[in-house]
Design a protein around this motif. Structure first.
Motif, short mmCIF file in Angstrom:
data_model
loop_
_atom_site.label_atom_id
_atom_site.label_comp_id
_atom_site.label_asym_id
_atom_site.label_seq_id
_atom_site.Cartn_x
_atom_site.Cartn_y
_atom_site.Cartn_z
N LEU A 131 71.34 6.04 60.56
CA LEU A 131 72.37 5.10 60.12
C LEU A 131 71.81 3.71 59.89
N LEU A 132 70.63 3.43 60.45
CA LEU A 132 70.01 2.11 60.37
C LEU A 132 68.80 2.13 59.45
N ALA A 133 68.66 1.11 58.62
CA ALA A 133 67.52 1.01 57.71
C ALA A 133 66.24 0.72 58.49
N GLU A 134 65.12 1.17 57.96
CA GLU A 134 63.83 0.84 58.56
C GLU A 134 63.60 -0.66 58.47
N GLY A 135 62.89 -1.21 59.45
CA GLY A 135 62.62 -2.64 59.42
C GLY A 135 62.03 -3.14 60.71
N ALA A 136 61.85 -4.46 60.78
CA ALA A 136 61.19 -5.10 61.91
C ALA A 136 61.94 -4.90 63.21
N ALA A 145 74.18 -7.40 62.49
CA ALA A 145 73.91 -6.37 61.49
C ALA A 145 74.72 -6.61 60.23
N SER A 146 74.13 -6.26 59.10
CA SER A 146 74.84 -6.26 57.82
C SER A 146 75.13 -4.82 57.45
N VAL A 147 76.41 -4.48 57.35
CA VAL A 147 76.82 -3.09 57.12
C VAL A 147 77.48 -3.00 55.75
N PRO A 148 76.90 -2.21 54.83
CA PRO A 148 77.50 -2.07 53.51
C PRO A 148 78.60 -1.01 53.50
N PRO A 149 79.38 -0.92 52.42
CA PRO A 149 80.38 0.15 52.32
C PRO A 149 79.71 1.53 52.29
N LYS A 150 78.54 1.61 51.68
CA LYS A 150 77.77 2.85 51.63
C LYS A 150 76.30 2.51 51.83
N GLY A 151 75.55 3.48 52.38
CA GLY A 151 74.13 3.24 52.62
C GLY A 151 73.85 3.10 54.11
N ARG A 152 72.84 2.32 54.46
CA ARG A 152 72.44 2.15 55.85
C ARG A 152 72.56 0.68 56.27
N ALA A 153 72.89 0.48 57.51
CA ALA A 153 73.01 -0.88 58.04
C ALA A 153 71.63 -1.50 58.22
N THR A 154 71.53 -2.79 57.97
CA THR A 154 70.29 -3.53 58.21
C THR A 154 70.53 -4.56 59.30
N ILE A 155 69.50 -4.83 60.07
CA ILE A 155 69.61 -5.80 61.16
C ILE A 155 69.07 -7.13 60.66
#
Length: 327
Positions: free
Chosen positions: A206-211, A304-314
């Motif tokens: 559910l979470l995007a890859e990142g730092a 977190a930034s949560v879009p309507p669709k896709g994965r959440a980014t921190i």
């Protein structure tokens, strides 16, 4: 300790380099942009006064190394984190720098119940020392004081995407809202699973890859290997905290969400002398208390930034050890 210093510097250092690190019972409603419900708890002018009062109280607390003063302007989780930070400052006899917020922008939601709350984007410091804040203030009940509850540090102007109605007010997002890629109430569980068990853990996708997600997990694993080579075993587990989740609608019909994780760390060594209390644990336990065992609790705030669709980014975080016990 040498081991602790390595890990405590590793995680924030990695994240800083990469980006420049609970379910809620909230009674706030969630409405679509343009269809506000409830009423704002205060005006922007009053919000400015809350920020000014907090700033003055924070500076008094720092000057006096006073956790009691902090309690007049902060609530948990921010309070526990800043009390721990003051203990460190007192132990090293170094007062924190004076706080001054510049360019504040306020995001005040329309609400139907308590806690009342609002967010503020502001900056401290200048130039290379500038630090952006995503401040969240709460009021527990009618007549209660406004207290700073969370302050993750976003790497971008995350709050600039918040949607405002014609009167300039924001719309809250309930923890169980179903029109987002991830329900806000499920963010903490997914994030904790990823940081504890890796990208293959249930919910981690559910979470995007990142730092602050996959790279932090890799850093923890590398840190464990490095410590093992020094004769120190580290066990680290993340879990959702008991603190409330807060969210605001964004212009793309997504949301920005504040939530908190708890990290339990356990260090052990077969031989004495492998560990000492140091790094961000200073002031939380006697320096020589960690003979062969050290257990800590760390709180980590996230935005977190949560879009309507896709994965959440921190997009923001704030990490601080709040307890330590050696044996």
């Amino acid at each position: 300790m040498a081991a602790r210093t390595f890990v405590s510097m590793l995680i924030p250092g990695l994240l800083a380099a990469a980006v420049s690190t609970g379910c809620s019972g909230s009674t706030s409603s969630s409405a679509a942009p343009g269809k506000p419900q409830g009423a704002p708890a205060l005006t922007k002018e009053q919000a400015q006064q809350v920020l000014a009062s907090f700033t003055a109280g924070m500076n008094r607390a720092g000057h006096r190394f006073s956790g009691r003063t902090l309690r007049t302007v902060e609530a948990d989780p921010q309070l526990s984190m800043d009390v721990a930070a003051l203990k460190l400052r007192r132990a090293v006899r170094q007062r924190p720098p004076k706080v001054a917020f510049t360019r504040p922008t306020f995001y005040i939601p329309r609400l139907t119940g308590y806690p009342h709350w609002f967010a503020a984007d502001a900056v401290t410091g200048q130039g290379k020392r500038a630090l952006r804040h995503a401040l969240l203030f709460t009021q527990a009940g009618q007549g209660a004081p406004w207290l700073l509850t969370a302050d993750p540090y976003p790497s971008e102007l995350a709050l600039g995407r918040v949607a405002l109605d014609p009167q300039g007010y924001a719309t809250p997002v309930a923890p169980d809202v179903k029109d987002l890629a991830v329900q806000p109430a499920k963010l903490a569980q997914a994030h904790a699973a990823l940081l504890t068990d890796g990208p293959g853990a249930p919910g981690a996708a559910l979470l995007a890859e990142g730092a602050r997600t996959t790279e932090t997990y890799k850093a923890l694993k590398e840190g464990e290997k490095s410590l093992a080579a020094r004769g120190v075993t580290l066990s680290s587990r993340f879990s959702p905290s008991q603190y409330k989740v807060y969210g605001l609608r964004t212009k793309d019909r997504g949301a920005v969400v504040w939530y908190v994780l708890k990290q339990n760390e356990a260090y052990s060594a077969a031989r004495r002398g492998r560990m000492t209390v140091s790094g961000d644990l200073v002031g939380l336990a006697p320096p020589a208390s960690a003979r062969t065992r050290l257990d800590t609790i760390v709180l980590v705030q996230y935005l977190a930034s949560v879009p309507p669709k896709g994965r959440a980014t921190i997009s923001g975080m704030h990490r601080k050890a709040v307890t330590a016990q050696g044996s």
